[in-house]
Design an enzyme around this catalytic site. Structure first.
Site, PDB file in Angstrom:
ATOM      1  N   GLY A  25     -31.306  35.024  58.901  1.00  0.00           N
ATOM      2  CA  GLY A  25     -32.762  35.366  58.683  1.00  0.00           C
ATOM      3  C   GLY A  25     -33.644  34.217  58.823  1.00  0.00           C
ATOM      4  O   GLY A  25     -34.467  33.885  58.062  1.00  0.00           O
ATOM      5  N   GLY A  26     -33.211  33.424  59.486  1.00  0.00           N
ATOM      6  CA  GLY A  26     -33.826  32.061  59.726  1.00  0.00           C
ATOM      7  C   GLY A  26     -35.055  31.801  60.652  1.00  0.00           C
ATOM      8  O   GLY A  26     -35.334  30.747  60.710  1.00  0.00           O
ATOM      9  N   GLY A  27     -35.596  33.144  60.990  1.00  0.00           N
ATOM     10  CA  GLY A  27     -36.688  32.879  61.924  1.00  0.00           C
ATOM     11  C   GLY A  27     -37.996  32.990  61.058  1.00  0.00           C
ATOM     12  O   GLY A  27     -39.116  32.579  62.230  1.00  0.00           O
ATOM     13  N   ASP A  76     -28.787  42.207  64.658  1.00  0.00           N
ATOM     14  CA  ASP A  76     -29.062  43.108  63.644  1.00  0.00           C
ATOM     15  C   ASP A  76     -28.056  43.013  62.342  1.00  0.00           C
ATOM     16  O   ASP A  76     -26.895  43.601  62.844  1.00  0.00           O
ATOM     17  CB  ASP A  76     -29.190  44.592  64.132  1.00  0.00           C
ATOM     18  CG  ASP A  76     -29.319  45.612  62.977  1.00  0.00           C
ATOM     19  OD1 ASP A  76     -29.542  45.256  61.845  1.00  0.00           O
ATOM     20  OD2 ASP A  76     -29.689  46.960  63.436  1.00  0.00           O
ATOM     21  N   LEU A  77     -28.236  42.474  61.235  1.00  0.00           N
ATOM     22  CA  LEU A  77     -27.157  42.114  60.429  1.00  0.00           C
ATOM     23  C   LEU A  77     -26.687  43.213  59.633  1.00  0.00           C
ATOM     24  O   LEU A  77     -25.867  43.097  59.078  1.00  0.00           O
ATOM     25  CB  LEU A  77     -27.492  41.062  59.499  1.00  0.00           C
ATOM     26  CG  LEU A  77     -27.766  39.811  60.147  1.00  0.00           C
ATOM     27  CD1 LEU A  77     -28.172  38.594  58.777  1.00  0.00           C
ATOM     28  CD2 LEU A  77     -26.456  39.107  61.036  1.00  0.00           C
ATOM     29  N   ASN A 103     -28.969  34.015  53.914  1.00  0.00           N
ATOM     30  CA  ASN A 103     -30.459  34.016  53.483  1.00  0.00           C
ATOM     31  C   ASN A 103     -31.372  35.267  53.841  1.00  0.00           C
ATOM     32  O   ASN A 103     -32.183  35.879  53.044  1.00  0.00           O
ATOM     33  CB  ASN A 103     -31.455  32.863  54.150  1.00  0.00           C
ATOM     34  CG  ASN A 103     -32.882  33.351  54.172  1.00  0.00           C
ATOM     35  OD1 ASN A 103     -33.658  33.131  52.992  1.00  0.00           O
ATOM     36  ND2 ASN A 103     -33.521  33.740  55.090  1.00  0.00           N
ATOM     37  N   SER A 155     -32.600  36.542  43.633  1.00  0.00           N
ATOM     38  CA  SER A 155     -33.648  36.636  43.198  1.00  0.00           C
ATOM     39  C   SER A 155     -33.727  36.884  41.687  1.00  0.00           C
ATOM     40  O   SER A 155     -32.819  37.137  41.109  1.00  0.00           O
ATOM     41  CB  SER A 155     -34.550  37.658  44.037  1.00  0.00           C
ATOM     42  OG  SER A 155     -35.802  37.885  43.364  1.00  0.00           O
ATOM     43  N   TYR A 168     -33.270  47.010  46.005  1.00  0.00           N
ATOM     44  CA  TYR A 168     -33.425  45.567  46.486  1.00  0.00           C
ATOM     45  C   TYR A 168     -32.839  44.854  45.148  1.00  0.00           C
ATOM     46  O   TYR A 168     -32.103  43.688  45.306  1.00  0.00           O
ATOM     47  CB  TYR A 168     -34.938  45.112  46.708  1.00  0.00           C
ATOM     48  CG  TYR A 168     -34.819  43.662  46.806  1.00  0.00           C
ATOM     49  CD1 TYR A 168     -34.694  42.868  48.090  1.00  0.00           C
ATOM     50  CD2 TYR A 168     -35.620  42.920  45.883  1.00  0.00           C
ATOM     51  CE1 TYR A 168     -34.834  41.660  48.280  1.00  0.00           C
ATOM     52  CE2 TYR A 168     -36.038  41.334  46.211  1.00  0.00           C
ATOM     53  CZ  TYR A 168     -35.428  41.031  47.241  1.00  0.00           C
ATOM     54  OH  TYR A 168     -35.651  39.556  47.257  1.00  0.00           O
ATOM     55  N   THR A 170     -31.079  45.620  42.691  1.00  0.00           N
ATOM     56  CA  THR A 170     -29.715  45.913  42.738  1.00  0.00           C
ATOM     57  C   THR A 170     -28.787  45.168  43.752  1.00  0.00           C
ATOM     58  O   THR A 170     -27.638  44.293  43.259  1.00  0.00           O
ATOM     59  CB  THR A 170     -29.139  47.373  42.878  1.00  0.00           C
ATOM     60  OG1 THR A 170     -29.956  48.385  42.055  1.00  0.00           O
ATOM     61  CG2 THR A 170     -27.800  47.822  42.831  1.00  0.00           C
TER      62      THR A 170
END
Length: 261
Positions: A25-27, A76-77, A103, A155, A168, A170
């Protein structure tokens, strides 16, 4: 595109130079801040992202400014086969993987009474399942590296009784369990696994979708540090956990919330 507010942090972790680092998710958002920060430390960086345009824009922005070119791999992870292919491609381009920053996430709001089984499964695939399989795919490379480090992004949201994003939160709670388990399993192989717990990090996406001036002010009032937190505030802690400065740390987490908790 959200990048590090101060493009070149004042701190430097010399052992990160030339290290092969993979960021998921580094973009954009916090992930883009990590991608940029590791690249500016002189690391060899690849990042995975599903969003092509902001990712290519980030690569273009950093082109010629860092010791090594930044590598973008589209994936697509939520698809495990794509995870495996993308991690293998990253290892090939970087000459291995020494640091994995897990991330990638999707913090869309959702109403508890309206969540379907399909939504739940998709949300968990994006926020929790992919972290396990990214770590699994990267593990042989981290072991071969001999001093690998994994940084998982959780988080504080699951600690705040927030009712508007139950799937989210959870997943974010589960990431701490995953961190502890992976630390126990991979520690004998020389791999450290730790987590970061951001507070309310103000990004352009969040301001566009749900953060209001009133909401930001309310969180600042709750914080000890009386300012908005940005992606730049996550950079130092992440670099620390990835570097030899934290060589004795594993199965731990660092909370970066301005003192909210």
């Amino acid at each position: 595109m959200d990048t590090v507010a101060a493009s070149q942090p004042a701190f430097r972790f010399a052992d990160l130079e030339d290290r092969p680092v993979l960021v998921t998710g580094g973009g954009s958002g916090i992930g883009a801040a990590f991608t940029e920060a590791f690249a500016r430390q002189g690391a060899r960086v690849a990042f995975l992202d599903i969003a092509r345009e902001p990712s290519l824009a980030l690569v273009a922005t950093l082109s010629g400014q860092t010791r090594h070119p930044v590598e973008f791999i589209e994936a697509d992870l939520s698809d495990v086969s794509q995870i495996r292919s993308a991690v293998a491609a990253a290892a090939e381009r970087l000459g291995g993987i020494g640091v994995l920053v897990n991330n990638a996430a999707l913090d869309d709001r959702h109403e508890f009474l309206e969540v379907t089984e399909e939504y739940w499964d998709r949300n968990q695939a994006i926020n929790l399942k992919q972290m396990f399989f990214c770590a699994q795919a990267a593990a042989p490379h981290l072991i071969a590296d001999g001093r690998g480090a994994v940084v998982n992004l959780s988080s504080i949201s699951f600690l705040l009784n927030m009712g508007g994003l139950p799937s989210y939160t959870t997943a974010k709670a589960g990431i701490l369990g995953l961190t502890k388990s992976l630390a126990g399993r991979l520690g004998p192989d020389g791999i450290r696994v730790n987590a970061l717990l951001p507070g309310m990090i103000v990004t352009e996406r969040q301001k566009a979708l749900w953060l209001t001036d009133e909401g930001i002010a309310a969180m600042i009032d709750r914080q000890c540090v009386k300012r908005s937190l940005t992606a730049a505030d996550m950079v130092g802690p992440c670099l620390f956990l990835a570097s030899s400065a934290s060589a004795g740390m594993s199965a731990q987490w660092i909370t970066v919330d301005g003192g909210t908790l």
